[in-house]
Scaffold this motif. Structure first.
Motif, short mmCIF file in Angstrom:
data_model
loop_
_atom_site.label_atom_id
_atom_site.label_comp_id
_atom_site.label_asym_id
_atom_site.label_seq_id
_atom_site.Cartn_x
_atom_site.Cartn_y
_atom_site.Cartn_z
N ARG A 161 -16.61 8.67 -0.96
CA ARG A 161 -16.95 7.25 -1.05
C ARG A 161 -16.17 6.58 -2.19
N ALA A 162 -16.12 7.25 -3.32
CA ALA A 162 -15.39 6.70 -4.47
C ALA A 162 -13.90 6.57 -4.15
N GLN A 163 -13.33 7.58 -3.49
CA GLN A 163 -11.91 7.54 -3.14
C GLN A 163 -11.60 6.39 -2.19
N ARG A 164 -12.49 6.16 -1.23
CA ARG A 164 -12.27 5.06 -0.28
C ARG A 164 -12.32 3.69 -0.98
N ALA A 165 -13.05 3.60 -2.07
CA ALA A 165 -13.21 2.34 -2.79
C ALA A 165 -12.14 2.11 -3.85
N LEU A 166 -11.33 3.14 -4.12
CA LEU A 166 -10.32 3.03 -5.18
C LEU A 166 -9.37 1.86 -4.94
N PRO A 167 -9.15 1.05 -5.97
CA PRO A 167 -8.15 0.00 -5.84
C PRO A 167 -6.74 0.59 -5.99
N ASP A 168 -5.75 -0.20 -5.68
CA ASP A 168 -4.36 0.24 -5.88
C ASP A 168 -4.07 0.22 -7.37
N LEU A 169 -3.83 1.38 -7.93
CA LEU A 169 -3.56 1.50 -9.36
C LEU A 169 -2.11 1.88 -9.63
N THR A 170 -1.27 1.71 -8.63
CA THR A 170 0.14 2.04 -8.81
C THR A 170 0.86 0.89 -9.50
N GLY A 171 2.02 1.15 -9.96
CA GLY A 171 2.81 0.14 -10.65
C GLY A 171 2.65 0.28 -12.15
N HIS A 172 3.21 -0.66 -12.85
CA HIS A 172 3.20 -0.62 -14.31
C HIS A 172 2.00 -1.40 -14.83
N ILE A 173 0.86 -0.76 -14.85
CA ILE A 173 -0.34 -1.40 -15.37
C ILE A 173 -0.87 -0.58 -16.54
N THR A 174 -1.65 -1.24 -17.37
CA THR A 174 -2.25 -0.55 -18.51
C THR A 174 -3.55 0.11 -18.08
N ARG A 175 -4.03 0.97 -18.93
CA ARG A 175 -5.32 1.61 -18.66
C ARG A 175 -6.44 0.58 -18.63
N GLY A 176 -6.34 -0.44 -19.45
CA GLY A 176 -7.33 -1.51 -19.45
C GLY A 176 -7.34 -2.27 -18.13
N GLU A 177 -6.15 -2.55 -17.60
CA GLU A 177 -6.06 -3.23 -16.30
C GLU A 177 -6.61 -2.35 -15.18
N ALA A 178 -6.30 -1.07 -15.25
CA ALA A 178 -6.83 -0.13 -14.26
C ALA A 178 -8.36 -0.08 -14.34
N ALA A 179 -8.89 -0.09 -15.55
CA ALA A 179 -10.34 -0.05 -15.74
C ALA A 179 -11.01 -1.28 -15.11
N LEU A 180 -10.39 -2.45 -15.26
CA LEU A 180 -10.95 -3.66 -14.64
C LEU A 180 -11.02 -3.51 -13.12
N GLY A 181 -9.95 -2.98 -12.53
CA GLY A 181 -9.95 -2.76 -11.08
C GLY A 181 -10.99 -1.75 -10.64
N LEU A 182 -11.16 -0.71 -11.44
CA LEU A 182 -12.17 0.31 -11.11
C LEU A 182 -13.58 -0.25 -11.21
N ARG A 183 -13.85 -1.06 -12.21
CA ARG A 183 -15.17 -1.67 -12.35
C ARG A 183 -15.48 -2.61 -11.19
N ALA A 184 -14.49 -3.38 -10.77
CA ALA A 184 -14.68 -4.29 -9.62
C ALA A 184 -14.96 -3.48 -8.37
N ALA A 185 -14.24 -2.39 -8.18
CA ALA A 185 -14.46 -1.52 -7.01
C ALA A 185 -15.85 -0.90 -7.06
N ALA A 186 -16.29 -0.50 -8.24
CA ALA A 186 -17.63 0.09 -8.40
C ALA A 186 -18.71 -0.94 -8.03
N GLU A 187 -18.49 -2.18 -8.44
CA GLU A 187 -19.46 -3.23 -8.12
C GLU A 187 -19.55 -3.45 -6.62
N ARG A 188 -18.41 -3.47 -5.96
CA ARG A 188 -18.40 -3.64 -4.51
C ARG A 188 -19.07 -2.46 -3.81
N LEU A 189 -18.85 -1.27 -4.34
CA LEU A 189 -19.41 -0.06 -3.73
C LEU A 189 -20.92 -0.01 -3.91
N GLY A 190 -21.40 -0.47 -5.04
CA GLY A 190 -22.83 -0.51 -5.31
C GLY A 190 -23.47 0.75 -5.69
#
Length: 103
Positions: free
Chosen positions: A74-103
């Motif tokens: 379930r977590a893998q299916r919700a993972l946002p695209d974290l590829t590219g040149h992003i910081t760990r902070g930016e990745a964390a924001l995407g992960l938190r948004a995905a977690a919220e959607r997943l519930g």
């Protein structure tokens, strides 16, 4: 007269259980927390994988294999695209948004 069908602590425990995020969402949240420890650093594959592995151990460590497998999927299916040149902070924001959607 008190309700003797259920001890009052059961109601509180059920309320807390319902309000807490799913195991899959918890994996994403803990992964985000791990990445946020160095928010300006690049979110390399190695850093993301290390944070992911720590999160899985922390969240699912003592659960049955079937629950672990389902939660990871379930977590893998919700993972946002974290590829590219992003910081760990930016990745964390995407992960938190995905977690919220997943519930």
């Amino acid at each position: 007269m008190a309700d003797l069908t259920q001890p009052p602590d059961i109601d509180e425990a059920l309320r807390r259980l319902i309000e807490q995020p799913s195991y899959g969402a918890q994996i994403l949240i803990v992964t985000a927390r791990m990445l946020e420890m160095d928010p300006a650093e690049p979110a390399t594959w190695t850093a993301r994988r290390r944070a992911w592995d720590i999160a899985i151990d922390a969240v699912l460590g003592r659960l049955p294999e079937a629950v672990r497998h389902d939660s990871i999927e379930r977590a893998q299916r919700a993972l946002p695209d974290l590829t590219g040149h992003i910081t760990r902070g930016e990745a964390a924001l995407g992960l938190r948004a995905a977690a919220e959607r997943l519930g």
